[in-house]
Motif scaffolding. Structure first.
Motif, PDB file in Angstrom:
ATOM      1  N   MET A 108      40.291 -41.082 -77.835  1.00  0.00           N
ATOM      2  CA  MET A 108      40.414 -42.038 -76.717  1.00  0.00           C
ATOM      3  C   MET A 108      40.329 -41.312 -75.366  1.00  0.00           C
ATOM      4  N   LEU A 109      40.918 -40.137 -75.317  1.00  0.00           N
ATOM      5  CA  LEU A 109      40.866 -39.368 -74.057  1.00  0.00           C
ATOM      6  C   LEU A 109      39.444 -38.917 -73.764  1.00  0.00           C
ATOM      7  N   ALA A 110      38.769 -38.470 -74.809  1.00  0.00           N
ATOM      8  CA  ALA A 110      37.377 -38.041 -74.627  1.00  0.00           C
ATOM      9  C   ALA A 110      36.558 -39.211 -74.076  1.00  0.00           C
ATOM     10  N   ASP A 111      36.758 -40.415 -74.647  1.00  0.00           N
ATOM     11  CA  ASP A 111      36.017 -41.596 -74.170  1.00  0.00           C
ATOM     12  C   ASP A 111      36.313 -41.852 -72.698  1.00  0.00           C
ATOM     13  N   SER A 112      37.586 -41.766 -72.340  1.00  0.00           N
ATOM     14  CA  SER A 112      37.980 -42.047 -70.957  1.00  0.00           C
ATOM     15  C   SER A 112      37.342 -41.030 -69.998  1.00  0.00           C
ATOM     16  N   VAL A 113      37.435 -39.768 -70.344  1.00  0.00           N
ATOM     17  CA  VAL A 113      36.855 -38.729 -69.469  1.00  0.00           C
ATOM     18  C   VAL A 113      35.330 -38.892 -69.415  1.00  0.00           C
ATOM     19  N   ASN A 114      34.707 -39.194 -70.549  1.00  0.00           N
ATOM     20  CA  ASN A 114      33.244 -39.361 -70.584  1.00  0.00           C
ATOM     21  C   ASN A 114      32.788 -40.513 -69.686  1.00  0.00           C
ATOM     22  N   ARG A 115      33.549 -41.623 -69.739  1.00  0.00           N
ATOM     23  CA  ARG A 115      33.205 -42.774 -68.887  1.00  0.00           C
ATOM     24  C   ARG A 115      33.276 -42.400 -67.413  1.00  0.00           C
ATOM     25  N   ARG A 116      34.298 -41.642 -67.067  1.00  0.00           N
ATOM     26  CA  ARG A 116      34.529 -41.379 -65.641  1.00  0.00           C
ATOM     27  C   ARG A 116      33.653 -40.264 -65.097  1.00  0.00           C
TER      28      ARG A 116
END
Ligand code: PLP
Length: 396
Positions: free
Chosen positions: A84-92
């Protein structure tokens, strides 16, 4: 008499200037009323965590299998959380990281310790720019490394590149940056980062080994309008990111953060293993299970941090009108004006007579300045202005 580790005894008994001021403030408040004491000593967020944090915690507590929830997670953190953190950082940041690039830690403090212990052999040097978070030197020494301090660029609190060049040596293993910065509040300009990356690339080439850039980013989200924070792995490939939710989600007591080891880092799998090994040798085991899950679910949120910008604007304008010299912060909830006499400790002592509790800059490796932590209600700033004015008047 027991033969203890004297270095640890010293660390455990050393007085903390900030804590002492904080205690003094409490005593003074009992004497003259809390509304007459202007405590700007400590960096504890003054706004609550967003409602989603408590709601998520309550939901997880009521819905999740308690054996799983309260059990150990993987040492590096729960795999779902890290995804989930990877997804969040990737989006931003338009990156393509995955779960295995993240290592969950007990706040940014543990993230930094894992980096120092994982990267450094005895005698390696860790370069730190003044003004700096004082624990860096404690953490680096604890890992057997020698901190090397680069004196501050007191004009803008960017980087003094002449001084930086002198601090680098073949023993340099890592360089630590903290932008937005505690205590100056300043954000490094893109130009500064580009120059920094160029110097590090050239020196790594010259020395024949990588120099790691450790980006300590607990204030990444606390940024004022008109300022952007460059994402360092975009500029320098051997960047390790240390993050925490202590400030952005107002959760310093929950102790949650991570180290991000981007795949572009040279020998990234080895570096990640070294960080995990450091966590293991330090006995960290895994970061707290409940708040790993809460922070992952709230990774795109922040507390209502707008009060920090309101406070910054009010304080900056007022202090400058009174004659204080202050470099404008681009974020955080700190500013770092020049003290009105050379001796910052004496100046902070005089401020105390006005019930103004501000921290001398010498502890941040930058004498001649004082840190004001304005993570306080705006009312406190307003009430404190006559005291700042009376203090300034003593020097006119
Ligand atoms: N780095 C900086 C610059 C800080 O100001 C702090 C805390 O104030 C930390 C690291 C430690 O953060 P944490 O509480 O997440 O361990």
């Amino acid at each position: 008499m027991t033969n203890l580790n004297e270095k640890m005894v010293a660390l455990g008994t050393q007085r903390s200037v900030i804590r002492e001021l904080f205690e003094f403030g409490k005593l003074r408040a009992a004497e003259i009323g809390a509304e007459n004491v202007f405590d700007f000593s400590i960096g504890n967020p003054s706004v609550p965590a967003p409602a989603k944090v408590n709601e998520t915690a309550a939901r997880i507590l009521s819905e999740m299998d308690p054996v799983l929830l309260h059990g150990y997670t993987s040492a590096q953190g729960d795999a779902g959380v890290r995804a989930m953190l990877a997804d969040s950082v990737n989006r931003r940041f338009h990156t393509s990281y995955c779960a295995d690039h993240f290592y969950m830690t007990v706040g940014a403090a543990a993230a930094l310790c894992c980096c120092f212990h994982g990267l450094c052999n005895a005698g390696d040097e860790v370069v730190i720019f003044a003004p700096y978070f004082p624990e860096y030197t404690v953490f680096a020494r604890g890992a057997g490394a020698n901190p090397v301090i680069v004196p501050a660029d007191t004009e803008a609190f960017q980087i003094d590149f002449t001084a930086f060049a002198q601090a680098l040596s073949p023993a340099t293993k890592a360089v630590v940056v903290n932008s937005p910065n505690n205590p100056s509040g300043v954000v490094y300009a893109e130009e500064t980062i580009q120059k920094l990356a160029a110097v590090l690339n050239a020196k790594a080439e010259e020395y024949g080994h990588p120099i790691y850039l450790i980006s300590d980013e607990p204030y990444r989200e606390i940024v004022f309008s008109g300022t952007t924070v460059p994402f360092l792995p975009d500029y320098y490939k051997n960047t390790l990111v240390c993050y925490s939710w202590s400030k952005s989600l107002s959760l310093p007591g929950e102790r949650m953060g991570y180290v991000l080891v981007p795949p572009a880092v040279e020998d990234s799998a080895q570096v990640y293993a070294a960080i995990a090994g450091a966590g293991r040798s330090l006995g960290y085991v895994n970061a707290p299970s409940l708040f790993q899950r809460v922070c992952a679910a709230c990774a795109d949120e922040t507390s209502d941090i707008s009060v920090y910008e309101t406070n910054k604007n009010l304080l900056l304008k007022s202090l400058r009108e009174m004659g204080y010299q202050v470099v404008e912060p681009g974020g955080t909830f700190y500013m770092f004006p020049r003290s009105l006499e050379e001796d910052d400790a004496a100046f902070a002592e005089r401020a105390k007579a006005h019930n103004l509790l501000i921290v001398p800059g010498c502890g941040f490796g930058c004498p001649g300045h004082v840190r004001i932590s304005y993570c306080v209600p705006t009312e406190q700033i307003k009430r404190s202005l006559p005291a700042f004015e009376a203090l300034a008047k003593e020097y006119r």
